[in-house]
Structures are given as C-alpha cells and as structure tokens.
Enzyme design. Structure first.
Site, short mmCIF file in Angstrom:
data_model
loop_
_atom_site.label_atom_id
_atom_site.label_comp_id
_atom_site.label_asym_id
_atom_site.label_seq_id
_atom_site.Cartn_x
_atom_site.Cartn_y
_atom_site.Cartn_z
N GLU A 127 40.51 55.63 72.97
CA GLU A 127 40.28 54.33 73.59
C GLU A 127 39.58 53.36 72.65
OE1 GLU A 127 39.76 57.12 75.19
OE2 GLU A 127 40.80 56.95 77.10
N ASN A 187 46.14 59.25 75.29
CA ASN A 187 46.70 57.96 75.70
C ASN A 187 46.69 56.96 74.54
OD1 ASN A 187 43.77 58.19 76.13
ND2 ASN A 187 43.93 56.02 76.57
N ASP A 191 45.78 56.04 81.59
CA ASP A 191 44.90 56.96 80.87
C ASP A 191 45.34 58.41 81.07
OD1 ASP A 191 42.88 57.56 79.13
OD2 ASP A 191 41.28 57.49 80.61
#
Lengths: 568, 408
Positions: A195, A261, A311
């Site tokens: 992320e 992700n 996610d």
C-alpha cells in the site's frame, strides 16, 4: 552432544532436506521421510502442514497434557510456526523478531537465543503489526527475515550471526514478516509494503555469503511484457509484494509465491476504475507467480483479482499436493484466497482447474474457468463516484495469513476462514504520513451473513464443497494442523487450543492458553514420543482496522507470547 | 531531505521505570497537594519533519514554536515528546491516545479523522497541495498542464486528479522532496505536491526560484488543528481560548517557514472529473476554504528562516579529552544513580539499555543523543529527565566515564 547422537541428528537433518525436495508423487505421500520433524514453516515446502504422526489420535487426545511452556519475552501478535530439526526446536518472537530461540524440543531447555539488532523506530513502518512468522533451516543455518528489511543467517548450533543482508529499505514502509524459503543454496524472500509505494520483488541470497544472486520484480514496468496492464507510470509504485511464504515443487523446479494488492488504493490512478478494466489488470498483483529458483525467471503468473479494488491480496500460502480430479492424478496448487474463492490450479501449467466460494462472497458471481477471471458484480466494486456497500468478504479476506492444512487421509483442507463484510469509499477519511495529509479509504466492517465472524471449515478441494464447519464468534482465528491421528488442531482468538476429529469436526480436547492464538500448530516426535506445539500471542494491530469488531477482538483475550508444547 | 532522525532512541530503563515515570509527568493532572508546581505541557512532535517540527534547536518548526507559545500562554512548561509520524494515525494512537503527551499540534481537522477518541481545537491554519513551477509557467487551470510532465506524490489527490487526463504525463514520487528535486533537475515540468514542503524547499533549497501556488478543490486543502485525547476536553477549551490571541504568531510562523500564503486557486474539482476515483464525504470541513486564512501580509524578509546554526551548546561541543578525575567522578555518579537501571559499571545484558553500545548505535551523534536524553528524558520509555537533579558538569563527567567503556 555425543558424536553418535550428532550423527543421528544430522541424518535426521538430511532426511528433512530430502523431504522438502521430494516430489509429492501421490496424494497420500507428502514428506514421509520427515515424519518426525517439522522441517519448515509449512512442514515441507509443499505447505500442507500434515504430520503423519498418529500416536496422539482421536481415541487418546483427551489425555493430552502440557509438556512445557516457553516464554518468548515479547508480547502481541506472535505468529510464528516453530520448526523442529532433529532434537532442536527453533522459534521466533514478535517485534523484529526480538528473539530467535533454539530449544531442546523435548524439554524446552534453551540452547541459545539470537537477538537481532532491530532499530527502535521500526514499528513506525510496520503497517500491520510487528510480527514474525518464523525462521527457516538449511545448510546448518537458521535464516531470519526481519522487520528492518534485513535477512540474517545464524549458525543453527550456536546462534552466532553469520551474515546480514539488506533486502529492502524499511523506511519506505516495507518490512519482512515471514520466513524465507531455501532452494538450491539460495535463500528466497519477499517483503511487505504494497500500500505504501513499494514495487514487489522476490530476491535470492547465497546461503553461505548472503550475497544477492537474483532479484525479480513481480510488477512489469511500461517497457516490459505486461507493462501495458498499468496506467501511466503507476507500475513504478504498483505493489504486488510477496509478504507471505513461498512453496517449492522439486519436480518442475518451481518456486511459487502469492503477491499483494496493487497500489495505490485509488483504482482510477492505475486502471479504469470500474469492472471494464480491459487490459488494465495491473499485472502481476493479487496473483500467483511461478519462478525458476536458479535464475529468478518468471515461468507463469495467474491473477485471481485483476485491477483489485478491495485490498484482496493474493498472498495466501500456496499448498502443493496431487489430487485425483475426474479420475486423473493432477499436480495441484491450492489457495484459499482473500477474495473468498478457493482456487485449484495445475501447478505445472498455471491453468485454472476450479474455483468456488469457501465463504460468503458477493463481489463476483463466479470465476470463469475459461478466462480465469472473476465475473464481477459491478455494483460491489468501489470506484470513482461509486461507493459500494455490503461487500463480502471484507479486506481481511475470506482467509488471511493464518495457515490452512491438508490431510491426505481425509482428502480435506482445513481452512481458518473469516466472515466479515464491508463498505468501501462511502466515507473516505483523511490520512497523514509524516506531515502530508491525503485522502484515505474508510471501510467500515460488519459481521457477514448469519452473524458469525470466523469459521474453521473442512473443505473438499476436489468437489469444491465444505464438509463441516465450526463457526466462531470472532474472526482471525488460528492456523490449522492435520495429523495422521485423524486430528485437526487449531487455536482461537479467545485463547482456546482445540483438537477436533478431522472427519467430523467434533471437539475432542481443548485447553485455554491465556491469550489469542493465530499461529499454526505443529507436531513432531522425539525418542518415540509425539508432541504438539503452538505459539500463542493475540494479534494487536489488525483490530485497529476493524472498528467495533476490533474492540471485540482485543477484548477476547490479553496480549501474550508463549510457546506451548503438549504430549501424553 | 529524508534522513534518519537525528534524535534516535536511547535505551529505555526497566519497565517499572515507565510506571514510575509516567504519572509524575501527566501534564493535565492536578498538582499534588502541598507541592504547587508549574505544570508541563507535553507536546507530541516529529523530530524530523520540517517545516512543521524538528528536534534541532535552530529550526524548531511551526508546530513546535506554536506549541511552545501555547504552553507559555497557559503558564505551563513546554516539554517536547518526540515521535516519528510515518503512519500518522498509528502515531496518534501510540502517543496522544496512549497519554504520552497532552497535545498533538497539527492534525488534519477533518471530521472522522480519528473517530471520537480525539477532540480538536479550532483550526489555526489551512494547508494543502500546491503547484510548484518556474515563474514563467503560468499554470492557473488543469488544462494548462496538458502536454507537460507533472511530478505528483503517490496516493495523493493531485495524483488522482492528474491521472484522469491522458494528455498529462504524471511522474510519481513517494515524497515531496524527491518530486521537487526532479523539478529542479528538469526531469519534470511542474510539481503538484504538498504545499508547505514546496514552499519551505523553495526558500531553503532553491533560493525562491519557483512559484508555489496553492490549489483549491476536493481533498486539496485541509484545516489544521490541535488534537487532544477526549478526556482532555478541558485543556482543549483552554487552548482554544489562547489560540485566539496567537493568530498573528501563526501568520508570522507561516511566513518564517515559507508556507504558501496566497489563497488557493480553483483549479479543478475531482467531482467534475467523471473518471476520478474520489467520492468525498459530505463534510463541509473537507472543502472548507481558509476562513482564517493566514494574513497575506508577510513579515519582513529577515524573518525568513535560514537553518540557523545550532546554539553553542556546551554539552554538544566535541568532547574534550576528559581527565582521569572526571572519568572517576563520572563512574561514581553513574554507579550511585544510573546503575539502578543500566547496571553497575554499565554491565547490562538487555541490549536496549546497554550503554556500552551507545557509540555502536549512534556513532558521531553519541554525545548529542546522550545529552538530549539525560536533559529531556524519554518518559515513554521510562528514562526520567535528570536536568533538575544533576548539573551540566555532572553530565559531562558521566559522559566522560561512558566514553571509556564503549564496545564497538
């Protein structure tokens, strides 16, 4: 240690290594040569977590008693699977790891401890807790992935540090929380930070020198094959990190890892922002990648969640076994994906064989077996000017890192599953990182259909159907262990350590360990006596993402950090 | 610009030390009876986050200077509590909400940021994203960026906005410093980045070579507030009261640290861009324009901060060759007090509080870290502030002793 004993124990080590590399030929023969030990995180590099030991079985498990307990001296989020090589048990604690211990596996007597020099500020950069899922043994050494982005090798006999290599700059939010795998003298590891702008890679280091041998990015840049699956320059910080454990198939000499992700969370930056993503699939994120361990070359990749918006990391462990499918023994690769589907692939070709929902999932109706792609429910994909509500599963996924196990005796996979749903982008919040404010993503969570939040389920990977469930009031329960005694062991968030009948799920024994359990249990045998071991220590950071549900999770038990070992 | 924080961590004392140290330093607490003393105001700040905060005395940063003045106005003693803020929410949880400080200056004053556990002052400043470009670039609307390469920060509203346009080439960076460097190296035409950093770098690193224009729009500008744990609402009310008188100071500090002070230019709304990902909450605060915009009238140029030379701090000066007497005296003090936690003659098996590793850990910064720690303490880790117990001379002697026992 007498020389006779040393001989014996090194013979065991060789056995352990052979087992790791032995082809899983038939559905009933995983790692037989290593019956007594627990050679690596997933028992073997097939990650099946099946111990053939049957001294402790459905008939006598009720007499199981504690053999010893060992404090890890580090509270919160202890997620390590111990390994047992010969008569030595190796286990790591959370916070760095703060410590790695070598114990006499029979008595718990400490042989040595290793305390890596972890910088004090590292917790700042660990998004999802300061965990360590264990260590890896090979070539007389113990290998340790660290929160500060480093990889250590220590002498397995003495705990002396042999080398330390830097894998990744932790100050970009990339930490290492999982043990590496070792194949052909190369220590292979990934790292976290999907992320936060990392571009995922797998990296191999020489077992003896710690020198980097190869590095393979998972995400292709614009000028590379597949680079056109990313919009603009987004691939440069595209995520797809491999933060969990790898697997290895010696027959085809292939290493498998799952990838996280894509980043950033805003799909409009990297794709179209809706279900018509076309070629903008963000390769190879939320994928399974197959790698040649000698060169690092990617053989194939399969993407479970193209252009992910939820996610749904694809990192969950890849379990290798041979399944008899429609009468044909098939080299399978199995994964219970965060996205709620249980995938069976042919591990030699990368071709999807089947995929079904193992938890309530409503973001896709099914996986198209021809294209391998999910058939999305457009309404459930959060996107530009399009908040989505009641998406199942939520971002912690139908299953998270807690490992599943497979018993070749029952033919069932035992999955620690979650049943939580979420809304996404409805109320974007604000985040800040070092003084810079930016839009964040809010994802209020609520219990899934029928109100239970966790499930220990027995899953038939051939028929793709559940055989039994043990529904749990809370999510994020412990990994599972399947044994030759027809038992399945698992812990829960309240701190109960359970043994159930592998065929029916009937509870046969339980013991309260005083703190929540997430780690996978193991079993081993020394001098003809079988032991079962598990690390307890409740998760601490994940609940912070889950609002009121998180409060229930932290209320369920105190933090802790202890290895418990049981025998009869 | 992103270097590892100079104020690294010095070893903690024993866990019991935390329990002993914490209550004494509770700033919002009522002074013990019979012992009326000046309360401290513990202010959380990042030690390496200019223009907002810094542990360097020469350039304390806007939030630190404001925190000092708030403490002064409340009649309290200012006490910094340094903590890195890589993940802001995490930091707030582990500092303000863990009661290691009383106030956190500089939180995004937007509804729902931390939920009901944090309460806020009135906004004292508005900050946001800005275009940093050469003076002749004339960027006043989004379409002016057509055909240009634009540096943006990862996962920020400018990135989301710019990537909606096929005719703009976005180049993504993880932090504003790197984006500004790319601009200066002519690798991009424009930087669309965090305004306060752009303004500060423009003045301190680029001699004002660029124009920094704040941009209005969804997610672009934010009110900044002081945050408190909910239990501290009374303190919040006091701070709100004194903030009224501090507006001129905030304007001065904004100018001193070169924050962009022009009103934001309406550039483009993400809402107008159908391809964008953003769906904003219906909070007026998010899109609130600077109601109390910092005065445009900038103070005289000399107020502009040039990173000042550190003050001649006696203890921070290079170590003089210490006399044998000093070493012996230092050892005596050490074994009389410090050894309670750090071990007799500093022999200690717990690495984190093993003072024989100071040089190994801090290298050339060993002495400044030492001095900082003994004179300010590290309450969160159980290390008390010893400045009222020992003299500067005592500290020097203890340091002289510690210097003789370093294991590298």
């Amino acid at each position: 240690m007498t020389s006779k004993f040393r001989l014996l124990s090194s013979a065991m080590m060789v056995g352990a290594m052979l087992a790791g590399f032995a082809p899983a030929q038939a559905a009933d023969a995983p790692a037989k040569a290593d019956a007594n030990g627990w050679a690596s995180y997933g028992k073997g590099l097939d990650n099946t977590r099946f111990s053939p030991l049957d001294q402790i079985n459905t008939k006598n498990v009720s007499k199981l008693k504690m053999a010893y307990a060992f404090s890890l001296a580090s509270l919160r989020s202890n997620e390590a699977t111990p390994i047992v090589i010969g008569d030595t048990l190796y286990v790591s604690s959370s916070n760095g790891p703060k410590y790695v211990y070598a114990l006499d596996a029979k008595t718990g007597a400490k042989k040595w401890q290793y305390e890596p020099d972890i910088p004090d500020d590292v917790m700042q950069y660990a998004c999802c807790d300061v965990n360590s899922r264990g260590v890896t043994f090979s070539d007389g050494k113990i290998f340790v992935g660290r929160l500060d982005g480093k990889l250590s090798a220590v002498d397995a006999k003495t705990g002396k540090e042999l080398w330390v290599s830097t894998v990744v700059d932790y100050k970009q939010g990339s930490v290492i929380t999982s043990p590496p795998i070792v194949v052909h003298g190369k220590v292979i590891t990934g790292f976290g930070g999907g992320e936060y702008g990392a571009r995922g890679s797998l990296q191999a280091y020489d077992v003896n020198t710690g020198k980097q041998v190869w590095k393979t990015f998972t995400v292709p840049l614009a000028n590379e094959p597949g680079g056109d699956s990313w919009k603009g320059d987004s691939a440069v910080h595209g995520g797809g990190v491999a933060w969990l454990v790898g697997s290895y198939d010696p027959k085809t000499n292939t290493v498998f890892y799952g990838t996280s992700n894509p980043g950033p969370w805003a799909t409009g930056v990297r794709s179209t922002g809706d279900s018509n993503y076309g070629k903008l699939t963000n390769k190879n994120t939320a994928s399974t990648v197959a790698i040649d361990p000698d060169t690092g070359a990617m053989k194939w990749a399969y993407q479970a969640t193209p252009a992910d918006a939820w996610d749904f990391d694809g990192v969950n462990e890849l379990m290798l076994t041979d399944l008899k499918i429609k009468g044909v023994v098939t080299p399978a690769l199995m994964q219970a994906n965060r996205n709620g589907f249980f995938y069976v692939l042919n591990r030699e070709t990368g071709k999807l064989i089947s995929a079904e929902k193992f938890v309530p999932a409503n973001w896709a109706s099914k996986i198209d077996l021809e294209t391998g792609r999910p058939v999305e429910i457009a309404d459930k994909r959060p996107g530009p000017n399009h908040p989505a509500t009641d998406i199942c599963p939520n971002l912690i996924g139908g299953k998270n890192w807690q490992p599943m196990s497979y018993s070749p005796k029952t033919g069932l996979v035992y999955i620690p599953a979650n049943n939580i749903c979420m809304s996404m982008s409805e109320e974007p919040g604000v985040e800040y990182k070092k003084g810079v404010f930016y839009l964040g993503k809010d994802f209020p969570a609520k219990p899934g259909p029928d109100g239970y939040m966790g499930d220990i389920e027995a899953w038939d990977p051939v028929t793709q159907k559940a055989v039994w469930h043990i529904k749990q009031p809370l999510p994020f329960n412990g990994g599972t262990l399947a044994t030759g005694g027809d038992l399945v062991f698992y812990g829960d968030l309240q701190g109960n350590f359970n043994a159930v009948d592998a065929k029916t799920g009937a509870n046969l024994w339980k013991q309260q360990l005083g703190t929540g359990i997430g780690a996978g249990p193991i079993s081993y045998s020394i001098d003809g006596k079988q032991y079962v071991a598990v690390v307890a220590g409740r998760t601490a950071t994940i609940p912070a993402f889950l609002g009121d549900i998180g409060k229930l999770m932290t209320d369920a038990s105190p933090e802790g950090g202890t290895l418990f070992v049981f025998s009869e | 610009m992103r270097r590892s924080q100079p104020l690294s961590r010095l070893a903690a004392t024993l866990v019991t030390g935390v329990a002993l140290a914490a209550p004494v330093r509770g700033g919002a607490q009522v002074p013990a009876p019979n012992q009326p003393e000046v309360q401290t105001l513990r202010v959380c700040a990042d030690p390496d986050d200019l223009p907002f905060s810094s542990a360097k005395p020469g350039t304390p940063g806007l939030y630190v200077e404001l925190g000092q003045q708030i403490a002064h106005a409340l009649g309290r003693t200012y006490e910094p509590v340094w903590s890195l803020s890589y993940f802001g929410k995490f930091t707030v949880r582990t500092t303000l909400l863990a009661k290691t400080c009383d106030v956190y200056v500089g939180l995004p004053g937007v509804k729902g940021f931390m939920g009901p556990k944090v309460v806020y002052s009135k906004p004292f400043l508005h900050i946001g994203y800005a275009i940093m470009a050469r003076a002749d670039a004339h960027i006043t609307k989004l379409s002016d960026l057509a055909g240009k390469s634009v540096a943006v920060q990862f996962s920020t509203p400018p990135q989301m906005l710019v990537t909606t346009r096929d005719d703009i080439r976005s180049v993504t960076f993880l932090n504003p410093e790197d984006a500004a460097t790319a601009l200066d190296h002519h690798e991009v035409d424009v930087a669309f980045i965090w305004g306060p950093t752009a303004g500060y770098l423009n003045a301190t690193a680029y001699h004002g070579a660029y124009q920094v224009t704040p941009i209005a729009g969804d997610g672009m500008q934010y009110p900044v507030k002081v945050g408190f744990a909910r239990a501290n609402e009374a303190l919040r009310d006091q701070v709100d009261h004194v903030l009224d008188g501090l507006h001129p100071l905030v304007a001065q500090l904004a100018a001193k640290y070169n924050l962009p002070t022009e009103p934001p230019v309406a550039f483009a709304s993400l809402r107008d861009v159908p391809d964008s990902m953003i769906v904003l909450a219906e909070t007026s605060e998010t899109v609130e324009q600077p109601a109390a915009a910092p005065p445009a009238a900038s103070p005289p140029a000399e107020a502009t901060a040039e990173p000042a030379a550190p003050p001649a701090d006696a203890a921070a000066a290079p170590a003089q060759a210490a006399s044998a007497d000093d070493v012996a005296a230092g050892q005596h003090i050490f074994n009389g007090t410090c050894s309670h936690c750090h071990g007799p003659n500093a022999v200690q098996s717990v690495k984190r509080i093993d003072l024989r590793l100071l040089h190994h850990r801090y290298g050339d910064e060993m002495e400044s870290v030492y001095h900082e720690t003994v004179t300010k303490g590290r309450p969160a880790k159980g290390m008390p502030n010893w400045s009222k117990v020992f003299t500067e001379d005592d500290f020097k002697k203890i340091y002289a002793y510690l210097s003789t026992i370093q294991n590298d």
